[in-house]
Design a protein around this motif. Sequence first.
Motif, PDB file in Angstrom:
ATOM      1  N   SER A  92       1.283  -1.315   0.002  1.00 58.01           N
ATOM      2  CA  SER A  92       0.266   0.652  -0.233  1.00 58.01           C
ATOM      3  C   SER A  92       0.930   1.635   0.164  1.00 58.01           C
ATOM      4  N   PRO A  93       0.938   1.605  -1.188  1.00 55.17           N
ATOM      5  CA  PRO A  93       1.431   3.120  -1.096  1.00 55.17           C
ATOM      6  C   PRO A  93       1.316   4.588  -0.080  1.00 55.17           C
ATOM      7  N   LYS A  94      -0.302   4.379   0.299  1.00 59.38           N
ATOM      8  CA  LYS A  94      -0.352   5.701   1.345  1.00 59.38           C
ATOM      9  C   LYS A  94      -0.168   4.960   3.076  1.00 59.38           C
ATOM     10  N   ALA A  95       0.171   3.292   2.870  1.00 61.54           N
ATOM     11  CA  ALA A  95       0.382   3.260   4.284  1.00 61.54           C
ATOM     12  C   ALA A  95       1.840   2.997   4.108  1.00 61.54           C
ATOM     13  N   ALA A  96       3.312   3.415   3.179  1.00 61.38           N
ATOM     14  CA  ALA A  96       4.444   3.114   2.747  1.00 61.38           C
ATOM     15  C   ALA A  96       4.268   4.481   3.452  1.00 61.38           C
ATOM     16  N   LEU A  97       3.909   5.735   3.034  1.00 59.10           N
ATOM     17  CA  LEU A  97       4.162   6.532   2.898  1.00 59.10           C
ATOM     18  C   LEU A  97       3.893   7.327   4.681  1.00 59.10           C
ATOM     19  N   GLU A  98       3.007   7.315   5.154  1.00 57.84           N
ATOM     20  CA  GLU A  98       2.787   6.883   6.456  1.00 57.84           C
ATOM     21  C   GLU A  98       3.972   6.599   7.679  1.00 57.84           C
ATOM     22  N   ILE A  99       4.484   5.180   6.712  1.00 54.90           N
ATOM     23  CA  ILE A  99       5.507   4.459   7.873  1.00 54.90           C
ATOM     24  C   ILE A  99       7.022   5.099   7.520  1.00 54.90           C
ATOM     25  N   ALA A 100       7.078   5.766   6.447  1.00 54.27           N
ATOM     26  CA  ALA A 100       7.846   6.596   5.836  1.00 54.27           C
ATOM     27  C   ALA A 100       8.275   7.957   6.527  1.00 54.27           C
ATOM     28  N   LEU A 101       7.172   8.695   7.221  1.00 49.56           N
ATOM     29  CA  LEU A 101       7.239   9.669   7.978  1.00 49.56           C
ATOM     30  C   LEU A 101       7.564  10.008   9.071  1.00 49.56           C
ATOM     31  N   LYS A 102       6.661   8.743  10.135  1.00 52.46           N
ATOM     32  CA  LYS A 102       7.020   7.997  11.213  1.00 52.46           C
ATOM     33  C   LYS A 102       8.497   7.844  11.281  1.00 52.46           C
ATOM     34  N   ARG A 103       8.736   7.459  10.195  1.00 53.01           N
ATOM     35  CA  ARG A 103      10.367   6.630  10.605  1.00 53.01           C
ATOM     36  C   ARG A 103      11.676   7.802  10.411  1.00 53.01           C
ATOM     37  N   GLU A 104      10.462   8.804   9.543  1.00 51.63           N
ATOM     38  CA  GLU A 104      11.645  10.358   9.650  1.00 51.63           C
ATOM     39  C   GLU A 104      11.684  11.055  11.447  1.00 51.63           C
ATOM     40  N   SER A 105      10.235  10.842  11.843  1.00 53.35           N
ATOM     41  CA  SER A 105      10.687  11.584  12.873  1.00 53.35           C
ATOM     42  C   SER A 105      10.995  10.333  14.198  1.00 53.35           C
ATOM     43  N   GLU A 106      11.635   9.472  14.103  1.00 51.45           N
ATOM     44  CA  GLU A 106      12.279   8.820  14.881  1.00 51.45           C
ATOM     45  C   GLU A 106      13.511   8.674  14.167  1.00 51.45           C
ATOM     46  N   ARG A 107      14.405   9.274  13.372  1.00 50.69           N
ATOM     47  CA  ARG A 107      15.228   9.105  12.717  1.00 50.69           C
ATOM     48  C   ARG A 107      15.978   8.325  12.344  1.00 50.69           C
TER      49      ARG A 107
END
Length: 184
Positions: A92-107
Amino acid sequence: MFQLIGECLVDGIRPILSNLQPEKANHGEDLYRKGLAAMNGEKRERNTREAFQLFKKASEVGHAGATSELAECYRSGRGCEKDTLKAADLGSPKAALEIALKRESERNQIEYMRYLWVASDGGESEATKRLVELYKNGTVVEKDLEESRRLLGNLEAQFQPTGDGLEWKISHREKTLFIKGNEK
């Protein structure tokens, strides 16, 4: 002697196995269609839990459409517990983007890049925009202007979101504006 027996067994089984493959595909398609009917309430009462279970079974036998529906079920919590990570891992591209943004905030840069690529490959323009900038500026990844330009070209082929739930893209080659959106 044993090798000859083994070859005979394999040769005898091969036609049987090849005949089973279409049956497996048909079974997946049947499960998928039943899942859609359960999800949409076609000729029956709507049942999102049953739809989820049918999509899961069809996905297990390799039905691509069912896998997409299953990912959407996990992403939105339709018929199951919401699980964005499972949805992203199912493509799911939308879910992948959500996870990516979360991982960005977690560095967590490795997972950030991994899920940005999944989202971008799935057509999420926000992910592609971020990748363009990352490669252009050399942040998180090594600076690569050629890759940045290539991604920018991909961005033209992706739908761009608007604030009201619609998405648009322009095909310069066909000189056409495409607009898509969901009914509310």
